[in-house]
Design an enzyme around this catalytic site. Structure first.
Site, mmCIF file in Angstrom:
data_model
loop_
_atom_site.group_PDB
_atom_site.id
_atom_site.type_symbol
_atom_site.label_atom_id
_atom_site.label_comp_id
_atom_site.label_asym_id
_atom_site.label_seq_id
_atom_site.Cartn_x
_atom_site.Cartn_y
_atom_site.Cartn_z
ATOM 1 N N ARG A 1 92.718 24.960 25.677
ATOM 2 C CA ARG A 1 93.583 25.839 24.991
ATOM 3 C C ARG A 1 94.784 26.404 25.830
ATOM 4 N NH1 ARG A 1 89.029 28.303 21.128
ATOM 5 N NH2 ARG A 1 89.219 26.537 19.670
ATOM 6 N N GLU B 1 93.339 21.569 19.465
ATOM 7 C CA GLU B 1 92.443 22.453 20.146
ATOM 8 C C GLU B 1 92.202 23.680 19.365
ATOM 9 O OE1 GLU B 1 91.159 21.324 22.722
ATOM 10 O OE2 GLU B 1 92.580 20.165 23.595
#
Ligand SMILES: Cc1cc2nc3c(=O)[nH]c(=O)nc-3n(C[C@H](O)[C@H](O)[C@H](O)COP(=O)(O)OP(=O)(O)OC[C@H]3O[C@@H](n4cnc5c(N)ncnc54)[C@H](O)[C@@H]3O)c2cc1C
Length: 397
Positions: free
Chosen positions: A257, A377
């Site tokens: 992330r 993600e």
């Protein structure tokens, strides 16, 4: 001159490598990206140069032949690469997550076997959780590995959306092993699956059907993966213990992330650069459009968003590097950077007027690339779930 997205407190090495990557992007990536993207061509020459620069081993410890750098160094390099072309950063993204997971959770034998080859880019990683029926709801994974009497596993099921599915040689994949645990995510196990590059039935029981045709993020291959009686050895289980896959993958996703935030920063920076240049060249009503306050204010807003996203991304990377859990910081950075990136590319597109809609102009590509960052993600909604759950726990009355 005020330059956006500067980072204070970098080491000499960090400054040097980030500036080397920036020069590489200006010289090799930006001039070729448009043509390669429009023809959906894999950027092999660029990838070969990235290998030579050591970018595939950036975060792999020196004892395994990597550069042993921090998540921050990695993220700043990714920001530069994505500024040139998001697909180029995508080539190393899944590789970096898989190397990180092996480094954190692999057995000694798995580290010895894979990390040196991953550091050179000879072995290239892909990361596979999603399936046709699920992406956010990972605990619902259906692909199943059944243990055989000799200790091997037979895997059956279908995976979806593998970035680098065809060009990778090592897929970290999350499947169901049914440990008898009452919580569904405790029944999931990560396998390290080796395969050759290419499409079709690349090894017995494992098929990569072909490239998915996407809106943007072109050049790089995104594929399905079908397991049909694929045999995996017990040694292929990440860390050697079943039932740990969900936690191992979530750890990988957390650094992933930060990486997606960095990509969003890179795309946003480029969108701003294109807008600020165009706004000074294009004349309307006898003056450059940058002199119309409505346009100048757009530039101010874009720059502020780029700067805020960069700071959140750097903060999330530094937190992880310090050894702290960074799920909330990474979630916030990913959420804010990807949403801002979407807004900034849209603003840049508007400043380009009709030319923004022409395939001759780079902003057209950024407009197609940016939406992926809202999804990959974990979507913005999933980030908000993570952030709010932690906040409600930390601020419980
Ligand atoms: C180009 C591309 C590359 C990708 N690469 C990879 C890869 O390499 N490896 C991999 O494993 N996956 C990959 N993915 C998959 C990606 O991670 C998923 O698409 C993403 O997690 C969303 O899952 P989904 O598409 O199944 O959407 P869904 O989970 O079906 O969600 C659909 C919508 O519902 C919303 N939603 C779902 N659940 C909730 C909830 N609880 N609360 C509020 N809203 C909710 C979502 O935000 C979204 O708007 C890739 C996807 C793309 C497009």
């Amino acid at each position: 001159m005020t330059r956006l997205a500067q980072t204070l407190g970098l080491t000499e090495f960090q400054t040097e490598i980030v500036s080397t990557v920036r020069q590489f992007v200006d010289k090799e990536v930006i001039p070729t990206a448009q043509e390669l993207e429009h023809s959906d061509t894999y950027p092999q020459a660029i990838v070969d140069q990235m290998k030579e620069m050591g970018l595939f081993g950036l975060m792999i410890p020196e004892e395994y032949g990597g550069l042993g750098e921090s998540l921050l160094t990695y993220a700043l390099c990714v920001e530069e690469l994505a500024r040139g072309w998001m697909s180029v950063s995508g080539v190393i993204n899944t590789h970096f997550i898989v190397a990180y997971m092996i480094r954190q959770h692999g057995t000694d034998a798995q580290k010895q076997k894979f990390l040196p080859r991953m550091a050179t880019g000879e072995t290239r990683g892909a990361f596979s959780m999603s399936e046709p029926e699920l992406g956010s709801d990972i605990a619902a994974i259906r692909t199943r590995a059944i243990k055989q009497s000799n200790g091997d596993y037979v895997i059956d099921g279908q995976k979806m959306w593998l970035t680098n599915g065809g060009s990778s040689t090592l897929v970290a994949t999350l499947v169901r092993t049914d440990e008898g645990a009452d919580k569904p995510h405790r029944n999931l196990t990560a396998f390290l699956v080796e395969k050759p590059t290419g499409f079709g039935e690349v090894v017995a029981g494992l098929t990569i059907p072909g490239k998915l045709d996407k809106l943007g993020y072109k050049g790089i291959d995104t594929t399905e993966l079908i397991f049909d009686g694929y045999r995996a050895a017990a040694d292929d289980v990440l860390g050697g213990v079943t039932g740990q896959g969900f936690f191992q993958m979530m750890d990988g996703v957390e650094v992933g992330r930060v990486n997606v935030s960095a990509r969003a920063c890179g795309v946003g920076i480029r969108a701003f650069e294109l807008a600020v240049r165009y706004a000074q060249q294009r004349q309307t009503f006898g003056r450059p459009i940058a002199e119309h306050q409505a346009v100048a204010f757009q530039l101010a807003e874009m720059a502020t968003k780029v700067e805020a996203a960069h700071l959140m991304m750097v903060n999330a990377a530094r937190l992880k590097d310090s050894g702290e859990r960074n799920d909330v910081a990474a979630g916030m950075a990913k959420y804010l950077a990807s949403e801002f990136c979407s807004e900034v590319t849209q603003q840049s597109f508007r400043i380009h007027g009709g030319y923004g809609y022409s395939k001759e102009y780079e902003i057209e590509r950024l407009m197609r690339d940016a939406p992926f960052l809202l999804i990959g993600e974990g979507t913005s909604e999933i980030q908000k779930n993570i952030i709010s759950k932690r906040l409600l726990s930390d601020y419980r009355i």
